[in-house]
Design an enzyme around this catalytic site. Sequence first.
Site, PDB file in Angstrom:
ATOM      1  N   SER A 138       0.873  -1.177   0.000  1.00 50.90           N
ATOM      2  CA  SER A 138       0.000   0.000   0.000  1.00 50.90           C
ATOM      3  C   SER A 138       0.909   1.227   0.000  1.00 50.90           C
ATOM      4  O   SER A 138       2.087   1.118   0.384  1.00 50.90           O
ATOM      5  CB  SER A 138      -0.849  -0.005   1.279  1.00 50.90           C
ATOM      6  OG  SER A 138      -1.444   1.246   1.521  1.00 50.90           O
ATOM      7  N   TYR A 151      -1.745  -1.429  10.766  1.00 50.88           N
ATOM      8  CA  TYR A 151      -1.916  -1.613   9.317  1.00 50.88           C
ATOM      9  C   TYR A 151      -0.721  -1.023   8.562  1.00 50.88           C
ATOM     10  O   TYR A 151      -0.133  -1.691   7.698  1.00 50.88           O
ATOM     11  CB  TYR A 151      -3.224  -0.963   8.835  1.00 50.88           C
ATOM     12  CG  TYR A 151      -3.419  -1.117   7.344  1.00 50.88           C
ATOM     13  CD1 TYR A 151      -3.766  -2.357   6.795  1.00 50.88           C
ATOM     14  CD2 TYR A 151      -3.210  -0.048   6.464  1.00 50.88           C
ATOM     15  CE1 TYR A 151      -3.913  -2.519   5.426  1.00 50.88           C
ATOM     16  CE2 TYR A 151      -3.362  -0.202   5.096  1.00 50.88           C
ATOM     17  CZ  TYR A 151      -3.720  -1.444   4.579  1.00 50.88           C
ATOM     18  OH  TYR A 151      -3.858  -1.604   3.219  1.00 50.88           O
TER      19      TYR A 151
HETATM   20  N1  LIG Z   1      -8.723  -0.693  -1.184  1.00 48.80           N
HETATM   21  C1  LIG Z   1      -7.745   0.104  -0.803  1.00 48.80           C
HETATM   22  O1  LIG Z   1      -7.923   1.335  -0.639  1.00 48.80           O
HETATM   23  C2  LIG Z   1      -6.363  -0.457  -0.624  1.00 48.80           C
HETATM   24  C3  LIG Z   1      -5.275   0.431  -0.646  1.00 48.80           C
HETATM   25  C4  LIG Z   1      -4.002  -0.079  -0.485  1.00 48.80           C
HETATM   26  C5  LIG Z   1      -3.797  -1.440  -0.307  1.00 48.80           C
HETATM   27  N2  LIG Z   1      -4.881  -2.289  -0.268  1.00 48.80           N
HETATM   28  C6  LIG Z   1      -4.621  -3.715  -0.063  1.00 48.80           C
HETATM   29  O2  LIG Z   1      -5.201  -4.445  -1.123  1.00 48.80           O
HETATM   30  C7  LIG Z   1      -5.426  -5.782  -0.714  1.00 48.80           C
HETATM   31  C8  LIG Z   1      -6.808  -6.231  -1.184  1.00 48.80           C
HETATM   32  O3  LIG Z   1      -7.782  -5.459  -0.531  1.00 48.80           O
HETATM   33  P1  LIG Z   1      -9.070  -4.880  -1.270  1.00 48.80           P
HETATM   34  O4  LIG Z   1      -8.933  -3.418  -1.324  1.00 48.80           O
HETATM   35  O5  LIG Z   1      -9.354  -5.609  -2.510  1.00 48.80           O
HETATM   36  O6  LIG Z   1     -10.166  -5.170  -0.134  1.00 48.80           O
HETATM   37  P2  LIG Z   1     -11.383  -6.194  -0.074  1.00 48.80           P
HETATM   38  O7  LIG Z   1     -12.334  -5.932  -1.180  1.00 48.80           O
HETATM   39  O8  LIG Z   1     -11.882  -6.065   1.336  1.00 48.80           O
HETATM   40  O9  LIG Z   1     -10.706  -7.612  -0.281  1.00 48.80           O
HETATM   41  C9  LIG Z   1      -9.977  -8.252   0.724  1.00 48.80           C
HETATM   42  C10 LIG Z   1      -9.837  -9.711   0.356  1.00 48.80           C
HETATM   43  O10 LIG Z   1      -9.092 -10.351   1.393  1.00 48.80           O
HETATM   44  C11 LIG Z   1      -9.801 -11.505   1.822  1.00 48.80           C
HETATM   45  N3  LIG Z   1      -9.598 -11.747   3.249  1.00 48.80           N
HETATM   46  C12 LIG Z   1      -9.912 -10.930   4.284  1.00 48.80           C
HETATM   47  N4  LIG Z   1      -9.662 -11.547   5.445  1.00 48.80           N
HETATM   48  C13 LIG Z   1      -9.193 -12.791   5.127  1.00 48.80           C
HETATM   49  C14 LIG Z   1      -8.786 -13.911   5.895  1.00 48.80           C
HETATM   50  N5  LIG Z   1      -8.831 -13.892   7.237  1.00 48.80           N
HETATM   51  N6  LIG Z   1      -8.360 -15.015   5.255  1.00 48.80           N
HETATM   52  C15 LIG Z   1      -8.338 -15.067   3.892  1.00 48.80           C
HETATM   53  N7  LIG Z   1      -8.723 -14.035   3.112  1.00 48.80           N
HETATM   54  C16 LIG Z   1      -9.151 -12.920   3.736  1.00 48.80           C
HETATM   55  C17 LIG Z   1     -11.275 -11.182   1.569  1.00 48.80           C
HETATM   56  O11 LIG Z   1     -12.027 -12.378   1.345  1.00 48.80           O
HETATM   57  P3  LIG Z   1     -12.981 -13.104   2.403  1.00 48.80           P
HETATM   58  O12 LIG Z   1     -13.668 -12.031   3.201  1.00 48.80           O
HETATM   59  O13 LIG Z   1     -13.903 -13.904   1.545  1.00 48.80           O
HETATM   60  O14 LIG Z   1     -12.056 -13.953   3.209  1.00 48.80           O
HETATM   61  C18 LIG Z   1     -11.182 -10.419   0.249  1.00 48.80           C
HETATM   62  O15 LIG Z   1     -11.171 -11.303  -0.827  1.00 48.80           O
HETATM   63  C19 LIG Z   1      -5.246  -5.802   0.810  1.00 48.80           C
HETATM   64  O16 LIG Z   1      -3.982  -6.364   1.114  1.00 48.80           O
HETATM   65  C20 LIG Z   1      -5.251  -4.320   1.182  1.00 48.80           C
HETATM   66  O17 LIG Z   1      -4.504  -4.048   2.339  1.00 48.80           O
HETATM   67  C21 LIG Z   1      -6.137  -1.827  -0.439  1.00 48.80           C
END
Ligand SMILES: NC(=O)c1ccc[n+]([C@@H]2O[C@H](COP(=O)([O-])OP(=O)(O)OC[C@H]3O[C@@H](n4cnc5c(N)ncnc54)[C@H](OP(=O)(O)O)[C@@H]3O)[C@@H](O)[C@H]2O)c1
Length: 253
Positions: A138, A151
Site C-alpha cells: 500500500s 496496518y
Molecule cells: N482498497 C484500498 O484502498 C487499498 C489500498 C491499499 C492497499 N490495499 C490492499 O489491497 C489488498 C486487497 O484489498 P481490497 O482493497 O481488494 O479489499 P477487499 O475488497 O476487502 O478484499 C480483501 C480480500 O481479502 C480476503 N480476506 C480478508 N480476510 C481474510 C482472511 N482472514 N483469510 C483469507 N482471506 C481474507 C477477503 O475475502 P474473504 O472475506 O472472503 O475472506 C477479500 O477477498 C489488501 O492487502 C489491502 O490491504 C487496499
Amino acid sequence: MSYVLITGASSGIGAVFAKQLAEQGQNLILSARRKEKLDELANQLSQQYGIKVETLSADLANTDGSKTLADAIVEKGWKVNGLINNAGFGDRGLFSDLTLDRQIQMIQLNVTSLVDLTHRLLPLIRRERDAYIINVASTAAFQAGPKMAIYYATKAFVLSFSEALHEELKNDNIYVSTLCPGATETEFAQEANMTNTKLFKAGAMTAEDVVKQSLKKKKKAIVITGWKNIFGVWSGKLSPRCVTRKLAGWLQA
Ligand SMILES: NC(=O)c1ccc[n+]([C@@H]2O[C@H](COP(=O)([O-])OP(=O)(O)OC[C@H]3O[C@@H](n4cnc5c(N)ncnc54)[C@H](OP(=O)(O)O)[C@@H]3O)[C@@H](O)[C@H]2O)c1
C-alpha cells in the site's frame, strides 16, 4: 498446465486480478474465506474464457491457514507459475482502542501468512519459467500511520520484505513486485471503518486501473498506482518523517 494463486480473490483487487488474468488465458487458483463467492467467480471465468479455475477456501488470519492452503496445492500436484499475495485488511482507530485480537489477526494475515505462503510455494514457483510473485502492500508502506498504526506497519514490512526478495530471486528469473495502491474502490474502506476519512473522500482509484498497472509492470520491484499516489510517495520522501506521519494521521480523520 500451471496456475496463478490469488489470495483474497473473493472481492476487490483480488477478484479483478482474477478477471484480468483470465482474459489473458491464465489458469487460476482462487482463495479467500467466502467459498460461495469464489465458486461463483470461478464458474463465470471458466465459462467465459475456457480456462481452469480452482477454488480453495482458507482463513489466513488463522495461524495454520497458509500451511493448510499450501499443503492442499502441493497434494493436488498443481504447478504454480504465479503467486499474488493480496488478502489483507485494515482497521481505523487508536492502537489502544482497537482490540488486541483483531490487530494480531491483521499481522497474521497481512504479514505472517504472506511470508509463510511464499516460503512454502517457492519450490513450486522455482520450477516454472517466467514465474512471478506480486505482494500487495500500500502507499501506507512509506510512512507511519497514526490511527492505523498496525496496518501501516504491516505494509511497511511487506514492502521491505518484497524488495529484498526481488533482488534475491531475480537471478532465478522469478520476478517479485510490490504493488502499492492508494485509496481504491473495494470493500476495504467499509471493512476498515474508513469510508468517511479525508483519504477516501479525496477520491479513490478503481480496482481495474490498479490491477492493470500492476500486471503491466509486474517485473518492476515497486509499483505505485496513479500519479496522485506517486506524487504523494515522492513528496513524502523529501519531507521529514515527523511531517509525513502527522499528514498520514490527518488523512485518517
Ligand atoms: N482498497 C484500498 O484502498 C487499498 C489500498 C491499499 C492497499 N490495499 C490492499 O489491497 C489488498 C486487497 O484489498 P481490497 O482493497 O481488494 O479489499 P477487499 O475488497 O476487502 O478484499 C480483501 C480480500 O481479502 C480476503 N480476506 C480478508 N480476510 C481474510 C482472511 N482472514 N483469510 C483469507 N482471506 C481474507 C477477503 O475475502 P474473504 O472475506 O472472503 O475472506 C477479500 O477477498 C489488501 O492487502 C489491502 O490491504 C487496499
